[in-house]
Enzyme design. Structure first.
Site, short mmCIF file in Angstrom:
data_model
loop_
_atom_site.label_atom_id
_atom_site.label_comp_id
_atom_site.label_asym_id
_atom_site.label_seq_id
_atom_site.Cartn_x
_atom_site.Cartn_y
_atom_site.Cartn_z
N GLY A 270 27.18 -16.55 19.49
CA GLY A 270 26.22 -16.69 18.39
C GLY A 270 24.81 -16.90 18.87
N ALA A 271 24.62 -17.87 19.75
CA ALA A 271 23.27 -18.20 20.20
C ALA A 271 23.37 -19.17 21.36
CB ALA A 271 22.49 -18.86 19.07
N MET A 272 22.22 -19.43 22.00
CA MET A 272 22.22 -20.29 23.19
C MET A 272 20.97 -21.16 23.22
SD MET A 272 23.70 -21.30 25.90
CE MET A 272 22.96 -22.62 26.84
N GLU A 273 21.19 -22.44 23.49
CA GLU A 273 20.15 -23.45 23.35
C GLU A 273 19.26 -23.66 24.57
OE1 GLU A 273 23.53 -24.13 23.59
OE2 GLU A 273 23.87 -25.96 24.73
N GLU A 307 21.21 -24.86 17.24
CA GLU A 307 20.59 -24.66 18.56
C GLU A 307 19.38 -25.57 18.71
OE1 GLU A 307 22.49 -23.12 20.48
OE2 GLU A 307 23.69 -22.17 18.92
N1 B3K Z 1 26.19 -23.53 24.01
C1 B3K Z 1 26.33 -22.19 23.54
C2 B3K Z 1 27.66 -21.57 23.84
C3 B3K Z 1 27.82 -21.09 25.23
C4 B3K Z 1 29.13 -20.34 25.38
C5 B3K Z 1 29.41 -19.97 26.80
N2 B3K Z 1 30.63 -19.19 26.91
C6 B3K Z 1 26.04 -22.06 22.09
C7 B3K Z 1 26.20 -23.28 21.27
O1 B3K Z 1 27.25 -23.88 21.15
O2 B3K Z 1 25.24 -23.72 20.71
ZN ZN Z 2 26.35 -25.67 20.50
#
Ligand code: B3K
Ligand code: ZN
Length: 885
Positions: A270-273, A307
């Site tokens: 979905g997204a990455m912080e 995020e």
């Molecule tokens: N922290 C990321 C997810 C990373 C997944 C890696 N396989 C998005 C989230 O939970 O906000």
């Molecule tokens: Zn998260």
């Protein structure tokens, strides 16, 4: 088949954790971007962090798929005998306890189909480092407890890549020879490598600003492809609302002068912080009312907030190791749920959270991949970004808040952020902060973090009219899960109310208490079984147990249908009002499933129809809530309640209920449908979205009738609607009915939207989710459609992923659906193992089915395991499902 022991990758164990031997104070990175060859220069200030009185330990830097070009310590090149290099790591033997290390490597972003590390897609360079992608960019101690200050210089061709971004603040930019240019970014906050990000591309920028509670101005930038620039308003507004909410609710202020979001079509999740530079799947940024549904708008708001909230719960305070993933994910999911409860209807939001938990997490907790919220071991960490870590993890935080009360909880989180700012910590540290801030003992509560499986409470009640007492005996149990045969009793907060004959909440007084408490009250169950005795109870009440779903468990309580209908009508708790209806429907549909299986004619009792009619025809202020009450439990939820899942019987019984209701109440459905038409301009407020949900629920029922007016209304809505919510509602129903109109509607829709990738995803998904018998053939044909490509995770999820969750078609007794999925798991495994493993998870419930389906799924698993080269990702899911490891 015998267990292929030689293929088994080693398990990583939580108990093996050791602190890092070396810290990295600063990391200076230089990227010379080239499509098939990118040169990365990294200069690390390394400091020994172990007791080296007995000598210095080796420094191990992880790295994968890199070509080492140069390696220097304190400016002097190392000779080959001075270091060791394997497929996984680079090891050197330091001679001093601090030194500068220079590493030069090359990688191939164009050839990176895994979308982890540095990759090139749709004309852009992008990174994705969580969990272990940074090691594909350069050699580095790629673990979350090594925190460094990063400076990043990016050099690239100006024409193709005019925008160059990384974490923190822009500190320099300029021209280079040969049409190239550069930008240098500096992030003042120490961070682990998984939060590093870099982007280069031709992107349009949408700007706004936010003034923080201390009066600082933060620039907000969203970067998208130029043709999408009109679709960012909602994401930007959501971001500003989230920033304000986090200040007001948790006292968390944003810390850099700039916050950036970049949207891409090519993203594994979905997204990455990443600190200051969030990267998003464009599905969770781009929206306009004619291309996105109300649900899309809602998801965007929730994910943008999620995020952003990570900036504190994840970035400022991060995880010590990946077993602690729920420290940031459980807490951040809880925060985004709370935010959405505040921004929308709290009851409706809570119902959707519980629906996700009960239909997906409970199943995970009951299968071969069941694991605690804080797992003890993994082979591939990417397989542990699960519903259990995220959503059950959020329920654990919610329970803490219920136990401590809102003020105690806020004191606890304040202490947590203050105490651990800039650190990498554990879930235990979080719970400790809550305990220290409030003086509460959460020792027993901590078991929730280490025990897998969904507990069940069995509630028995007895009323003594003479003594005017009411006793509730609550017993807790939890079935064994892999590696955990015996479970200890948990500390469970149970919110409840007792309703008197008028439907009002009785004041509640437990024996030994001085005075009664009005409304909902909290019972804290700690023993395997406990009896709670209420006194001064003048009449036998109807119990409303587990209000707001105060704990993630199953409830066994033998309420009568009359009592359930009473709760539906009167319970002051919106969640329990809805759930009373769901449990009534569940019981009824399960008895129809038995009728279907045993060849008896199915029939619907008139009381059920009457109760349904009353809800349908009674004007209600919260129409979204009304729509939810009118929605039958999903096939997945119904299936989970069966000893042996029979997908066909579940589908037929549910359909029978819907058809009977539609046939009997056709006029009422038509009236409510018409009353909730909205001819004005599109609005996204609760009133307007509620009307659309209710109207479209009615439409779907009407479409169950072969000869009713529904079909014409539906085609009209499809032709005339101006917003995607209504268009999709109509098209979804149309796609479930064979005929010329269906083919025409699908063709018209594609014709109109073929250039909008996100809308095409919807078109693929609704065909894959159709209950018609030709669905598999259609899905197979669509894999050859120009709109589909295995390289795009969104396309794979929309078509193959949606088909794998289509209960009745995927589980068709021929086994053709299973063979199809296995083919795609294998085809994807060599391109993108994370996505292949996600698909493989659809098979993990295989033991819940009949012998024939079990054996069909098992042979597909075994076929997958025979593949000459299988990723760790897929291997772990398949081998654990078969109990091989
Ligand atoms: N922290 C990321 C997810 C990373 C997944 C890696 N396989 C998005 C989230 O939970 O906000
Ligand atoms: Zn998260």
């Amino acid at each position: 088949m015998t267990k292929p022991a030689n293929k088994t990758p080693p398990a990583i164990l939580r108990e093996d954790y050791l602190p890092p031997d070396y810290r990295i104070e600063t990391a200076r990175l230089h990227f010379d971007l080239g499509e098939s060859r990118t040169i990365v220069k990294s200069q690390l200030a390394v400091v020994c962090s172990h007791d080296h009185s007995e000598g210095l330990r080796p420094l191990v830097l992880q790295g994968q798929g890199l070509k080492l070009l140069a390696l220097k310590v304190e400016g002097r090149s190392l000779r080959e005998k001075d270091y060791e290099i394997t497929d996984e790591a680079l090891t050197i033997w330091p001679e001093t306890d601090h030194f500068t290390l220079d590493i030069e490597t090359a990688c191939d972003p164009g050839g990176n189909t895994e979308l982890s590390g540095l990759y090139r897609a749709t004309g852009m360079f992008l990174t994705q480092c969580e969990a272990e992608g940074f090691r594909k960019i350069t050699y580095y101690p790629d673990r979350p407890d090594v925190l460094a200050r990063f400076s990043t210089t990016i050099a690239a061709e100006r024409e193709k890549y005019p925008v160059l971004l990384s974490n923190g603040n822009l500190v320099a930019a300029g021209e280079l020879p040969d049409g190239r240019h550069f930008a240098t970014w500096h992030d003042p906050f120490p961070k682990p490598a998984y939060l590093f990000a870099m982007v280069a591309g031709r992107l349009a920028r949408i700007e706004d600003k936010f003034t923080t509670m201390s009066g600082r101005e933060v620039a907000l930038h969203i970067y998208v492809q130029n043709h999408n620039r009109e679709k960012c308003r909602h994401a930007m507004d959501s971001l500003k609302q989230a920033m304000k909410w986090d200040e007001e609710t948790y006292g968390r202020e944003y810390d850099l002068d700039l916050f950036m979001i970049v949207a891409t079509d090519d993203f594994n999740m979905g997204a990455m912080e990443n600190k200051g530079l969030n990267i998003f799947n464009s599905k969770y940024v781009l929206a306009k009312s004619d291309t996105a549904t109300d649900k899309d708008f809602q998801n965007i708001m929730g994910i943008v907030a999620h995020e952003y909230f990570h900036n504190w719960s994840g970035d400022r305070v991060t995880c010590r190791d990946w077993f602690q993933l729920s420290l940031k994910e459980g807490l951040t999911v809880f925060r985004d749920q709370q935010f959405m409860e505040d921004m929308t209807s709290p009851g409706v939001q809570r119902i959707s959270e519980v629906n996700i938990l009960r239909t997906h997490q409970f199943i995970e907790d009951d299968g071969p991949m069941a694991h605690p919220v804080r797992p003890d071991s993994y082979m591939e960490i990417n397989n542990f970004y699960t519903m259990t870590v995220y959503n059950k993890g959020a329920e654990l935080i919610r329970m803490c808040r219920t136990i401590l009360g809102p003020e105690g909880f806020r004191k606890g989180t304040d202490l947590y952020f203050l105490r651990h700012d800039g650190q990498a910590v554990t879930t235990d540290d979080f719970v400790q902060a809550l305990e220290d801030a409030t003086g509460t003992d959460l020792t027993q509560f901590r078991r929730w973090y280490c025990q897998a499986g969904t507990p069940e409470i069995q509630v028995t009640r007895s009323y003594d009219a003479l003594a005017q007492t009411y006793a509730l005996t609550i017993k807790q149990t939890c079935l064994p899960t892999p590696g955990q045969p015996v479970k200890e009793p948990l500390h469970i907060p149970i919110a409840l109310g007792l309703l008197d004959k008028s439907g009002a909440d009785m004041p509640l007084q437990l024996v030994g208490e001085e005075r009664p408490v009005a409304g909902t009250r909290l019972l804290q169950l700690r023993e395997a079984a406990e009896t709670f005795l209420f006194i001064k109870v003048p009449q036998e009440p109807v119990p409303s147990i587990l209000r707001g779903f105060s704990a993630p468990l199953k409830v066994a309580l033998n309420l009568t249908d009359v009592e359930r209908r009473f709760l539906m009508a009167h319970d002051s708790d919106a969640f329990n009002r809805w759930d009373a209806g769901q449990q009534l429907a569940l019981k009824l549909i399960l008895s129809l499933v038995r009728d279907y299986q045993e060849g008896r004619p199915m029939a619907l009792e008139s009381k059920f129809i009457e109760a349904f009619r009353q809800i349908l025809s009674k004007p209600t202020a919260d129409k979204a809530f009304q729509a939810l009450i009118l929605t039958m439990p999903s096939e997945t939820y119904l299936a989970d309640a069966l000893e042996v899942i029979d997908p066909e019987a579940v589908h037929e019984a549910r359909k029978f209920v819907r058809q009977t209701l539609a046939g009997t109440l056709q006029e009422t459905f038509l009236t409510v449908y018409r009353q909730n038409q909205d001819s004005g301009p599109y609005r996204l407020d609760q009133e307007a979205t509620g009307r659309r949900s209710l109207k479209n629920v009615c439409l779907a029922y009407l479409m169950e009738l072969a000869d009713g007016e529904g079909r014409d209304i539906c085609l009209r809505q499809f032709d005339q609607a101006k917003n995607m919510t209504d268009v999709m509602a109509a098209l979804t129903s149309i796609a479930n009915h064979a005929g010329r109109e269906r083919e025409e509607a699908l063709a018209t829709f594609y014709e109109k939207w073929q250039d909008d990738s996100l809308v095409v995803d919807k078109w693929l998904a609704l065909q894959a989710a159709s209950s018609l018998p030709d669905t598999l053939e259609r899905v197979k044909a669509l894999t050859g459609h120009p709109a589909f490509t295995l390289r795009s995770p969104n396309k794979v999820r929309s078509l193959i992923g949606a088909f794998a969750t289509n209960q009745v078609r995927f589980h068709n007794i021929s086994g053709a659906g299973y063979a199809f999925l296995a083919d795609y798991i294998l085809a994807l495994d060599s391109l993108n193992p994370q996505i292949a493993a996600r698909l493989a998870s659809s098979f993990t419930t295989w033991r819940r089915y009949d012998a024939r389906r079990q054996s069909l799924m098992q042979s597909e698993f075994e076929r997958v395991l025979q593949a000459p080269k299988l990723s760790r990702d897929v291997y772990e899911i398949v081998a654990k499902s078969l109990n091989y490891v």
